[in-house]
Design a protein around this motif. Structure first.
Motif, mmCIF file in Angstrom:
data_model
loop_
_atom_site.group_PDB
_atom_site.id
_atom_site.type_symbol
_atom_site.label_atom_id
_atom_site.label_comp_id
_atom_site.label_asym_id
_atom_site.label_seq_id
_atom_site.Cartn_x
_atom_site.Cartn_y
_atom_site.Cartn_z
ATOM 1 N N GLY A 55 0.823 -1.199 0.000
ATOM 2 C CA GLY A 55 0.000 0.000 0.000
ATOM 3 C C GLY A 55 0.859 1.250 0.000
ATOM 4 O O GLY A 55 2.098 1.181 0.030
ATOM 5 N N THR A 56 0.176 2.388 -0.046
ATOM 6 C CA THR A 56 0.831 3.689 0.026
ATOM 7 C C THR A 56 -0.007 4.598 0.906
ATOM 8 O O THR A 56 -1.236 4.658 0.751
ATOM 9 N N LEU A 57 0.641 5.264 1.851
ATOM 10 C CA LEU A 57 -0.035 6.284 2.656
ATOM 11 C C LEU A 57 0.110 7.624 1.953
ATOM 12 O O LEU A 57 1.211 8.029 1.596
ATOM 13 N N ASP A 58 -0.997 8.314 1.781
ATOM 14 C CA ASP A 58 -0.982 9.608 1.108
ATOM 15 C C ASP A 58 -1.424 10.682 2.088
ATOM 16 O O ASP A 58 -2.607 10.879 2.327
ATOM 17 N N TYR A 59 -0.445 11.345 2.679
ATOM 18 C CA TYR A 59 -0.700 12.475 3.567
ATOM 19 C C TYR A 59 -0.012 13.684 2.939
ATOM 20 O O TYR A 59 1.123 13.996 3.260
ATOM 21 N N ALA A 60 -0.713 14.287 2.002
ATOM 22 C CA ALA A 60 -0.130 15.368 1.210
ATOM 23 C C ALA A 60 0.525 16.422 2.112
ATOM 24 O O ALA A 60 -0.057 16.804 3.135
ATOM 25 N N PRO A 61 1.723 16.856 1.744
ATOM 26 C CA PRO A 61 2.448 16.560 0.512
ATOM 27 C C PRO A 61 3.292 15.287 0.564
ATOM 28 O O PRO A 61 4.059 15.038 -0.349
ATOM 29 N N ASP A 62 3.159 14.496 1.623
ATOM 30 C CA ASP A 62 4.013 13.323 1.801
ATOM 31 C C ASP A 62 3.295 12.042 1.390
ATOM 32 O O ASP A 62 2.086 11.885 1.633
ATOM 33 N N GLN A 63 4.041 11.125 0.804
ATOM 34 C CA GLN A 63 3.557 9.782 0.517
ATOM 35 C C GLN A 63 4.560 8.769 1.077
ATOM 36 O O GLN A 63 5.769 9.005 1.026
ATOM 37 N N TYR A 64 4.030 7.669 1.600
ATOM 38 C CA TYR A 64 4.879 6.659 2.216
ATOM 39 C C TYR A 64 4.514 5.281 1.680
ATOM 40 O O TYR A 64 3.365 4.837 1.820
ATOM 41 N N PRO A 65 5.478 4.565 1.091
ATOM 42 C CA PRO A 65 5.211 3.185 0.694
ATOM 43 C C PRO A 65 5.189 2.273 1.914
ATOM 44 O O PRO A 65 5.946 2.469 2.867
ATOM 45 N N ASN A 114 6.070 -20.210 7.753
ATOM 46 C CA ASN A 114 5.986 -19.055 6.872
ATOM 47 C C ASN A 114 6.021 -17.803 7.734
ATOM 48 O O ASN A 114 5.273 -17.704 8.714
ATOM 49 N N LEU A 115 6.879 -16.862 7.383
ATOM 50 C CA LEU A 115 6.983 -15.611 8.126
ATOM 51 C C LEU A 115 6.420 -14.469 7.295
ATOM 52 O O LEU A 115 6.744 -14.327 6.110
ATOM 53 N N LEU A 116 5.588 -13.658 7.903
ATOM 54 C CA LEU A 116 5.119 -12.403 7.320
ATOM 55 C C LEU A 116 5.419 -11.312 8.334
ATOM 56 O O LEU A 116 4.877 -11.331 9.449
ATOM 57 N N VAL A 117 6.310 -10.392 7.977
ATOM 58 C CA VAL A 117 6.763 -9.357 8.892
ATOM 59 C C VAL A 117 6.492 -7.996 8.260
ATOM 60 O O VAL A 117 6.900 -7.733 7.130
ATOM 61 N N VAL A 118 5.805 -7.143 9.010
ATOM 62 C CA VAL A 118 5.558 -5.766 8.584
ATOM 63 C C VAL A 118 6.269 -4.868 9.596
ATOM 64 O O VAL A 118 5.759 -4.638 10.689
ATOM 65 N N PRO A 119 7.451 -4.364 9.259
ATOM 66 C CA PRO A 119 8.263 -3.673 10.275
ATOM 67 C C PRO A 119 7.746 -2.304 10.684
ATOM 68 O O PRO A 119 7.964 -1.894 11.821
ATOM 69 N N CYS A 120 7.094 -1.571 9.771
ATOM 70 C CA CYS A 120 6.695 -0.201 10.096
ATOM 71 C C CYS A 120 5.335 0.097 9.487
ATOM 72 O O CYS A 120 5.233 0.551 8.344
ATOM 73 N N VAL A 121 4.295 -0.130 10.258
ATOM 74 C CA VAL A 121 2.928 0.054 9.774
ATOM 75 C C VAL A 121 2.584 1.537 9.630
ATOM 76 O O VAL A 121 1.793 1.906 8.762
ATOM 77 N N SER A 122 3.199 2.394 10.447
ATOM 78 C CA SER A 122 2.830 3.819 10.495
ATOM 79 C C SER A 122 4.042 4.717 10.247
ATOM 80 O O SER A 122 4.568 5.340 11.181
ATOM 81 N N PRO A 123 4.481 4.825 9.000
ATOM 82 C CA PRO A 123 5.685 5.631 8.736
ATOM 83 C C PRO A 123 5.517 7.125 8.976
ATOM 84 O O PRO A 123 6.485 7.791 9.361
ATOM 85 N N TRP A 124 4.323 7.686 8.783
ATOM 86 C CA TRP A 124 4.113 9.109 9.097
ATOM 87 C C TRP A 124 4.366 9.325 10.584
ATOM 88 O O TRP A 124 5.053 10.261 10.990
ATOM 89 N N GLY A 125 3.819 8.467 11.428
ATOM 90 C CA GLY A 125 4.048 8.562 12.861
ATOM 91 C C GLY A 125 5.480 8.279 13.242
ATOM 92 O O GLY A 125 6.011 8.886 14.175
#
Length: 308
Positions: A55-65, A114-125
């Motif tokens: 996904g992509t976070l869209d917090y204009a003017p910033d976007q975070y993959p 099987n490993l599924l790791v999401v290291p940073c769910v909230s990059p804006w924060g």
């Protein structure tokens, strides 16, 4: 009653509207960069793992993959283990602990899980060292249908196809002194409620699911962490952050009812870690190590547990 000063946004007793939320957001300035701290570390894992943008976070003017890291040889016959970090962006060891696990220990589970790791769910924060997202919403109270938090909705969509096959989900968090000095006062102000001061526990503890308690699992995780850092004691009321201690270093919340991240997977074994980085008895590296110890103990327990 409390004599605590009121948060410097809004009017006491009145919930925030759009103007107050905009004022709050304007105060949140980047103090570190997701693109410098997290993305290069994730990119370096591509030789050993499958790395995908979910996904992509869209917090204009910033976007975070938004990136997830998976086992290279995914095998549907194996149990799946989910690790999430950085739901609250300010909780640094959640992010760094997940990355350290991938860098140093994850390979041990090849062919076993099987490993599924999401290291940073909230990059804006993460960049702003903030608990909420840009809309003054707590992602870790937003794992629900029609989630108001883009971070939570994206993670739910990622995990949804795997519900029913996930054996264990560990969600990595911290409890910090700024919970009392900044985040809980801000919460009270946002919701138009009085702020009642509390106590910050000194040490590591876990949050179990009161609707699906797994006490032996929690005990196993704490036993591993105790070799790295100290476990938080109960206060004089027998509580940690206002909840009864049901075992040393363990409290319970109704995860799904509260919209907490650890409810998203439907796993039998779930836990939320809480490291205390402000303790004089713990270093930042110890906090990261504690998160890694907790992850490994949680996976080991789930692998050894009978499947039914």
């Amino acid at each position: 009653m409390t004599n605590a000063p009121f948060y410097p946004i809004g009017t006491p007793g009145q919930p925030w509207g759009a103007a107050e939320k905009a004022q709050w957001r304007a105060r949140q300035v980047p103090q570190r960069r997701h693109a410098d701290d997290v993305l290069p570390a994730v990119d370096a894992l591509r030789d050993a793992f499958d790395v995908s943008q979910y996904g992509t976070l869209d917090y204009a003017p910033d976007q975070y993959p938004l990136f997830a890291v998976r086992s290279r040889d995914w095998n549907p016959a194996l149990p799946t283990m989910l690790v999430t970090g950085g739901i609250h962006g300010y909780e640094t060891s959640g992010v760094q602990g997940a990355l350290q696990f991938l860098q140093t220990r994850a390979a041990e589970y090849a062919g076993r899980a099987n490993l599924l790791v999401v290291p940073c769910v909230s990059p804006w924060g993460y960049e702003r060292i903030q608990r909420w997202n840009a809309d003054a919403i707590d992602p870790n109270r937003s794992f629900m249908a029609n989630s108001p938090a883009a971070e939570s909705a994206a993670l739910m969509a990622l995990v949804a196809p795997l519900r029913g096959s996930i054996a264990m989900h560990i969600d990595l968090h911290e409890t910090t002194d700024t919970d009392e000095t900044e985040f809980r006062p801000a919460l009270a102000a946002r919701d138009g409620k009085p702020f009642e001061p509390g106590l910050i526990p000194d040490g590591f503890y876990l949050v179990d699911d009161s609707e699906n308690p797994q006490p032996a699992f929690q005990t196993a995780v704490n036993a591993a962490v105790e070799r790295v850092t100290h476990i938080a004691p109960a206060d004089e009321k027998g509580e940690i952050i206002g909840s009864p201690v049901v075992a040393p270093g363990v409290i319970e919340y109704p995860l799904e009812k509260l919209g907490l991240c650890a409810s998203v997977s439907g796993a039998r074994y779930t836990t939320t870690t809480e490291v205390y980085p402000d303790s004089p008895r713990a270093t930042p590296q110890q906090c990261n190590d504690a998160q890694v110890a907790a992850i490994c103990a949680a996976i080991d327990y789930a692998l050894a547990a009978p499947r039914n």
